[in-house]
Write a protein that holds these residues in place. Structure first.
Motif, PDB file in Angstrom:
ATOM      1  N   ALA A 134       0.812  -1.219   0.000  1.00  0.00           N
ATOM      2  CA  ALA A 134       0.000   0.000   0.000  1.00  0.00           C
ATOM      3  C   ALA A 134       0.847   1.271   0.000  1.00  0.00           C
ATOM      4  O   ALA A 134       0.365   2.348  -0.335  1.00  0.00           O
ATOM      5  CB  ALA A 134      -0.940  -0.003   1.207  1.00  0.00           C
ATOM      6  N   SER A 135       2.119   1.159   0.335  1.00  0.00           N
ATOM      7  CA  SER A 135       2.971   2.348   0.415  1.00  0.00           C
ATOM      8  C   SER A 135       3.711   2.633  -0.893  1.00  0.00           C
ATOM      9  O   SER A 135       4.525   3.556  -0.954  1.00  0.00           O
ATOM     10  CB  SER A 135       3.990   2.185   1.550  1.00  0.00           C
ATOM     11  N   VAL A 136       3.407   1.868  -1.933  1.00  0.00           N
ATOM     12  CA  VAL A 136       4.210   1.966  -3.163  1.00  0.00           C
ATOM     13  C   VAL A 136       4.250   3.384  -3.742  1.00  0.00           C
ATOM     14  O   VAL A 136       5.316   3.856  -4.172  1.00  0.00           O
ATOM     15  CB  VAL A 136       3.759   0.920  -4.223  1.00  0.00           C
ATOM     16  N   LEU A 137       3.122   4.110  -3.746  1.00  0.00           N
ATOM     17  CA  LEU A 137       3.127   5.457  -4.328  1.00  0.00           C
ATOM     18  C   LEU A 137       4.081   6.377  -3.566  1.00  0.00           C
ATOM     19  O   LEU A 137       4.868   7.123  -4.162  1.00  0.00           O
ATOM     20  CB  LEU A 137       1.717   6.064  -4.310  1.00  0.00           C
ATOM     21  N   GLU A 138       4.006   6.314  -2.243  1.00  0.00           N
ATOM     22  CA  GLU A 138       4.839   7.200  -1.421  1.00  0.00           C
ATOM     23  C   GLU A 138       6.319   6.807  -1.466  1.00  0.00           C
ATOM     24  O   GLU A 138       7.193   7.671  -1.456  1.00  0.00           O
ATOM     25  CB  GLU A 138       4.332   7.194   0.027  1.00  0.00           C
ATOM     26  N   VAL A 139       6.590   5.517  -1.514  1.00  0.00           N
ATOM     27  CA  VAL A 139       7.995   5.093  -1.586  1.00  0.00           C
ATOM     28  C   VAL A 139       8.585   5.505  -2.943  1.00  0.00           C
ATOM     29  O   VAL A 139       9.723   5.992  -3.016  1.00  0.00           O
ATOM     30  CB  VAL A 139       8.144   3.572  -1.330  1.00  0.00           C
ATOM     31  N   LEU A 140       7.805   5.382  -3.993  1.00  0.00           N
ATOM     32  CA  LEU A 140       8.278   5.840  -5.308  1.00  0.00           C
ATOM     33  C   LEU A 140       8.506   7.353  -5.312  1.00  0.00           C
ATOM     34  O   LEU A 140       9.468   7.844  -5.899  1.00  0.00           O
ATOM     35  CB  LEU A 140       7.274   5.459  -6.398  1.00  0.00           C
TER      36      LEU A 140
ATOM     37  N   LEU B 101       9.347   9.162  -2.775  1.00  0.00           N
ATOM     38  CA  LEU B 101      10.584   9.374  -2.018  1.00  0.00           C
ATOM     39  C   LEU B 101      11.818   9.133  -2.903  1.00  0.00           C
ATOM     40  O   LEU B 101      12.745   9.948  -2.934  1.00  0.00           O
ATOM     41  CB  LEU B 101      10.603   8.422  -0.808  1.00  0.00           C
ATOM     42  N   VAL B 102      11.792   8.018  -3.612  1.00  0.00           N
ATOM     43  CA  VAL B 102      12.926   7.673  -4.484  1.00  0.00           C
ATOM     44  C   VAL B 102      13.079   8.726  -5.581  1.00  0.00           C
ATOM     45  O   VAL B 102      14.191   9.164  -5.888  1.00  0.00           O
ATOM     46  CB  VAL B 102      12.735   6.248  -5.082  1.00  0.00           C
ATOM     47  N   MET B 103      11.950   9.177  -6.136  1.00  0.00           N
ATOM     48  CA  MET B 103      12.029  10.183  -7.202  1.00  0.00           C
ATOM     49  C   MET B 103      12.547  11.511  -6.659  1.00  0.00           C
ATOM     50  O   MET B 103      13.349  12.179  -7.317  1.00  0.00           O
ATOM     51  CB  MET B 103      10.663  10.385  -7.860  1.00  0.00           C
ATOM     52  N   GLU B 104      12.123  11.891  -5.477  1.00  0.00           N
ATOM     53  CA  GLU B 104      12.635  13.136  -4.883  1.00  0.00           C
ATOM     54  C   GLU B 104      14.142  13.052  -4.669  1.00  0.00           C
ATOM     55  O   GLU B 104      14.866  14.015  -4.862  1.00  0.00           O
ATOM     56  CB  GLU B 104      11.949  13.385  -3.538  1.00  0.00           C
ATOM     57  N   HIS B 105      14.604  11.883  -4.278  1.00  0.00           N
ATOM     58  CA  HIS B 105      16.021  11.702  -3.978  1.00  0.00           C
ATOM     59  C   HIS B 105      16.883  11.710  -5.252  1.00  0.00           C
ATOM     60  O   HIS B 105      17.933  12.330  -5.290  1.00  0.00           O
ATOM     61  CB  HIS B 105      16.208  10.389  -3.217  1.00  0.00           C
ATOM     62  N   TYR B 106      16.415  11.001  -6.290  1.00  0.00           N
ATOM     63  CA  TYR B 106      17.239  10.847  -7.502  1.00  0.00           C
ATOM     64  C   TYR B 106      16.798  11.736  -8.666  1.00  0.00           C
ATOM     65  O   TYR B 106      17.486  11.811  -9.668  1.00  0.00           O
ATOM     66  CB  TYR B 106      17.224   9.383  -7.967  1.00  0.00           C
ATOM     67  N   GLY B 107      15.627  12.363  -8.545  1.00  0.00           N
ATOM     68  CA  GLY B 107      15.144  13.214  -9.634  1.00  0.00           C
ATOM     69  C   GLY B 107      14.231  12.483 -10.591  1.00  0.00           C
ATOM     70  O   GLY B 107      13.393  13.080 -11.234  1.00  0.00           O
ATOM     71  N   HIS B 108      14.436  11.180 -10.743  1.00  0.00           N
ATOM     72  CA  HIS B 108      13.565  10.348 -11.578  1.00  0.00           C
ATOM     73  C   HIS B 108      13.724   8.903 -11.122  1.00  0.00           C
ATOM     74  O   HIS B 108      14.589   8.608 -10.304  1.00  0.00           O
ATOM     75  CB  HIS B 108      13.901  10.521 -13.063  1.00  0.00           C
ATOM     76  N   VAL B 109      12.874   8.034 -11.672  1.00  0.00           N
ATOM     77  CA  VAL B 109      12.895   6.633 -11.231  1.00  0.00           C
ATOM     78  C   VAL B 109      13.328   5.755 -12.402  1.00  0.00           C
ATOM     79  O   VAL B 109      12.609   5.615 -13.390  1.00  0.00           O
ATOM     80  CB  VAL B 109      11.502   6.177 -10.724  1.00  0.00           C
ATOM     81  N   THR B 110      14.514   5.182 -12.298  1.00  0.00           N
ATOM     82  CA  THR B 110      15.030   4.303 -13.348  1.00  0.00           C
ATOM     83  C   THR B 110      14.430   2.902 -13.190  1.00  0.00           C
ATOM     84  O   THR B 110      13.811   2.594 -12.165  1.00  0.00           O
ATOM     85  CB  THR B 110      16.558   4.176 -13.230  1.00  0.00           C
ATOM     86  N   ILE B 111      14.669   2.066 -14.180  1.00  0.00           N
ATOM     87  CA  ILE B 111      14.234   0.658 -14.101  1.00  0.00           C
ATOM     88  C   ILE B 111      14.896  -0.011 -12.891  1.00  0.00           C
ATOM     89  O   ILE B 111      14.260  -0.789 -12.177  1.00  0.00           O
ATOM     90  CB  ILE B 111      14.617  -0.089 -15.409  1.00  0.00           C
ATOM     91  N   GLU B 112      16.172   0.313 -12.651  1.00  0.00           N
ATOM     92  CA  GLU B 112      16.876  -0.277 -11.498  1.00  0.00           C
ATOM     93  C   GLU B 112      16.191   0.153 -10.194  1.00  0.00           C
ATOM     94  O   GLU B 112      16.051  -0.640  -9.270  1.00  0.00           O
ATOM     95  CB  GLU B 112      18.354   0.162 -11.467  1.00  0.00           C
ATOM     96  N   ALA B 113      15.777   1.406 -10.153  1.00  0.00           N
ATOM     97  CA  ALA B 113      15.088   1.898  -8.952  1.00  0.00           C
ATOM     98  C   ALA B 113      13.725   1.223  -8.794  1.00  0.00           C
ATOM     99  O   ALA B 113      13.318   0.896  -7.679  1.00  0.00           O
ATOM    100  CB  ALA B 113      14.929   3.417  -9.014  1.00  0.00           C
ATOM    101  N   GLU B 114      13.026   1.002  -9.908  1.00  0.00           N
ATOM    102  CA  GLU B 114      11.742   0.284  -9.845  1.00  0.00           C
ATOM    103  C   GLU B 114      11.956  -1.095  -9.230  1.00  0.00           C
ATOM    104  O   GLU B 114      11.189  -1.534  -8.367  1.00  0.00           O
ATOM    105  CB  GLU B 114      11.157   0.079 -11.253  1.00  0.00           C
ATOM    106  N   GLU B 115      13.018  -1.781  -9.686  1.00  0.00           N
ATOM    107  CA  GLU B 115      13.292  -3.134  -9.167  1.00  0.00           C
ATOM    108  C   GLU B 115      13.657  -3.091  -7.688  1.00  0.00           C
ATOM    109  O   GLU B 115      13.251  -3.955  -6.916  1.00  0.00           O
ATOM    110  CB  GLU B 115      14.416  -3.791  -9.985  1.00  0.00           C
ATOM    111  N   ALA B 116      14.412  -2.062  -7.325  1.00  0.00           N
ATOM    112  CA  ALA B 116      14.804  -1.938  -5.919  1.00  0.00           C
ATOM    113  C   ALA B 116      13.577  -1.687  -5.040  1.00  0.00           C
ATOM    114  O   ALA B 116      13.461  -2.242  -3.945  1.00  0.00           O
ATOM    115  CB  ALA B 116      15.815  -0.799  -5.759  1.00  0.00           C
TER     116      ALA B 116
END
Ligand code: FES
Length: 158
Positions: free
Chosen positions: A25-31, A33-48
């Motif tokens: 249920a937290s997937v939207l918020e965790v994504l 967070l990751v996008m804020e940190h890196y600027g965008h979400v790569t395939i590697e980040a999706e897998e992580a």
């Protein structure tokens, strides 16, 4: 050690996950967070994120590709997200989008090679009373658009 979830990022993600009944249920918020940190979400980040939450990578990919507010590539400096859904379309959204495309020499879905700007046609942004409208970058909503208003906006932000 996970290349995406540094100890600092994991600690922040753990706090987010703790707010939800299930990790999924937290997937939207965790994504976010990751996008804020890196600027965008790569395939590697999706897998992580999938590994971190214990869900299938396709479940994360579906979220990323459904919501236009997630970026999978580096963002341009100025981002025009033009609503293409019904209310905006009926009130001139298509003409506004065409005018913006012509003005910037870009089509919706494209980024200028310099990275200065991009245009995206997006689904309803939840401000139909402002139709036709667009979102500028992450937090500015501009409505009741006309070709003249687009001209002024481009002049101001470009
Ligand atoms: S239809 Fe455009 S904001 Fe809702």
């Amino acid at each position: 050690m996970d290349k995406i979830f540094t100890p600092e990022l994991k600690a922040k993600a753990d706090k987010i996950v703790a707010l939800y009944e299930t990790r999924r249920a937290s997937v939207l918020e965790v994504l976010r967070l990751v996008m804020e940190h890196y600027g965008h979400v790569t395939i590697e980040a999706e897998e992580a994120v999938a590994n971190y939450l214990g869900i299938a990578p396709i479940d994360v990919h579906e979220v990323i590709t459904f919501y236009t507010l997630y970026y999978t590539k580096p963002k341009s400096r100025v981002r025009f997200n033009v609503c293409r859904t019904l209310s905006c379309s009926l009130l001139g959204g298509r003409e506004v989008l065409s005018h913006l495309e012509e003005k910037l020499g870009l089509k919706a879905g494209e980024m200028h090679p310099s990275g200065s700007c991009s245009i995206q046609a997006v689904e309803c942004l939840g401000a139909c009373e402002l139709a036709p409208m667009l979102q500028l970058n992450d937090d500015e909503f501009i409505g009741n658009l006309t070709k003249e208003k687009i001209d002024e906006l481009v002049k101001k932000v470009m």
